[in-house]
Design an enzyme around this catalytic site. Structure first.
Site, PDB file in Angstrom:
ATOM      1  N   MET A  71       0.834  -0.850   0.291  1.00 15.14           N
ATOM      2  CA  MET A  71      -0.530  -0.091  -0.019  1.00 15.14           C
ATOM      3  C   MET A  71       1.283   1.171   0.323  1.00 15.14           C
ATOM      4  SD  MET A  71      -3.292  -1.180   2.851  1.00 15.14           S
ATOM      5  CE  MET A  71      -1.870  -0.795   4.131  1.00 15.14           C
ATOM      6  N   ASP A  72       1.487   1.552  -1.272  1.00 14.26           N
ATOM      7  CA  ASP A  72       2.617   2.311  -1.392  1.00 14.26           C
ATOM      8  C   ASP A  72       1.763   3.593  -1.550  1.00 14.26           C
ATOM      9  OD1 ASP A  72       5.199   2.955  -0.551  1.00 14.26           O
ATOM     10  OD2 ASP A  72       6.274   2.848  -2.721  1.00 14.26           O
ATOM     11  N   GLY A  73       2.982   4.799  -0.877  1.00 15.95           N
ATOM     12  CA  GLY A  73       1.672   6.019  -1.768  1.00 15.95           C
ATOM     13  C   GLY A  73       0.594   7.001  -0.508  1.00 15.95           C
TER      14      GLY A  73
ATOM     15  N   THR B  72       1.151  -0.118  -5.410  1.00 16.08           N
ATOM     16  CA  THR B  72       0.747   1.007  -5.798  1.00 16.08           C
ATOM     17  C   THR B  72       1.622   1.810  -6.069  1.00 16.08           C
ATOM     18  OG1 THR B  72      -0.156   1.741  -4.132  1.00 16.08           O
ATOM     19  CG2 THR B  72      -1.350   0.936  -5.536  1.00 16.08           C
TER      20      THR B  72
END
Ligand code: FPP
Length: 290
Positions: free
Chosen positions: A41-43, A235
């Site tokens: 779950m990047d960003g 992501t």
């Protein structure tokens, strides 16, 4: 009055989108559906900056995105969903950020544990995977409560990786495997009046039997409650695994949309399922060959 009308419009919109989703998913279900999807779950911080949110609200938006994705995966028939929620390396962030993330984590875990939460309504069992000893007592207790309270749910499994890295998971599994083997050998030895350890030194065949293999290590992985992931979605456009599920991802499809995690939506899921279906036979063959 406007509030009531607003609510009605909201419900109507929800019903229409749920109906459209059902139609799309029933078409997708004609082909193979992955049994396990994992998400990096990047960003979330970048989303917070982009939207001028106050600190921490990017991660809150990230949690809402997770709940939506969980619902979509469940509706599509994906049985296992795994998320990388906090890596061991994340503890090196600014202390205020770590504290704020942990507070949010505890708040959201408590929310998920409630009787009427989405996980209980849908029958989803929660596991927390990682080196849970590294968590504060409060967060660890919340995680343990959530695991106990959802242990009767069996429709799907949500694994939340916290205080997790693959290298830590592998080292832990190897240590556990060694201890298990030693216990086995010691038991045998006790039954044979202590002669077994000497025989083991001498006999190559016995030595092989007492060696640790992939299946031993596999069994002691935190993630042994799930099959290997079919798809990993990361992501924000980065195509790195960042120490996530390295042991389990040899044959899985990687997808890295440019969207930041809170921006992930149904269209990304549909796209990756179509890609999975297009590559299905190839991936299946690769798995068989290994
Ligand atoms: C109970 C539960 C499952 C809660 C999860 C809450 C949540 C969304 C956690 C994500 C944590 C995290 C470090 C994400 C990576 O984005 P980042 O902070 O590194 O953002 P960046 O990539 O923009 O720097």
């Amino acid at each position: 009055m406007e509030g009531v009308n607003g609510k009605k419009v909201g419900h109507l919109f929800e019903n229409i989108s749920s109906f459209v989703r059902q139609c799309i998913f029933s078409v997708l279900s004609v082909g193979p559906v992955p049994s396990h999807i994992a998400f990096i779950m990047d960003g979330n911080r970048r989303y917070s900056k982009k939207q001028n949110l106050i600190d921490g609200n990017g991660h809150r938006a990230g949690f809402s995105a997770l709940i939506n994705m969980l619902k979509y995966c469940y509706e599509l028939g994906v049985k296992y969903i795994t998320v990388y929620a906090f890596s061991i390396d994340n503890f090196k962030r600014r202390p205020e950020e770590v504290v704020s993330l942990m507070k949010l984590m505890q708040e959201k875990i408590d929310e998920l544990t409630k009787e009427e939460s989405i996980v209980n309504r849908l029958g989803i069992r929660i596991y927390f995977q990682g080196n849970l000893k590294l968590l504060s007592d409060h967060v660890r207790s919340a995680a343990e409560r959530a695991m106990v309270k959802t242990s009767g749910n069996s429709k799907a499994v949500l694994s939340i990786c916290v205080a997790y890295t693959s290298t830590d998971e592998i080292v832990h599994a190897v240590q556990e495997s060694c201890e298990e083997k030693w216990d086995e050998i010691r038991k045998l030895d006790a039954n044979n009046d202590g002669g077994n350890l000497i025989r083991l030194e001498e006999n190559v065949k016995d030595k092989d039997e007492h060696q640790i293999g992939v299946t031993n290590v596999d069994r002691h992985m935190y993630m042994s409650v799930c099959p290997d992931p079919d798809i990993i979605i990361r992501t924000s456009g980065a195509a790195r695994l960042s120490n996530f599920l390295l042991w389990q991802s040899a044959h899985c499809l990687l997808y890295s949309p440019a969207a930041l995690w809170p921006e992930i939506g149904l269209r990304h899921l549909i796209w990756v399922i179509l890609d999975f279906q297009r590559n299905y036979l190839y991936l299946k063959e690769k798995k068989k060959q290994s």
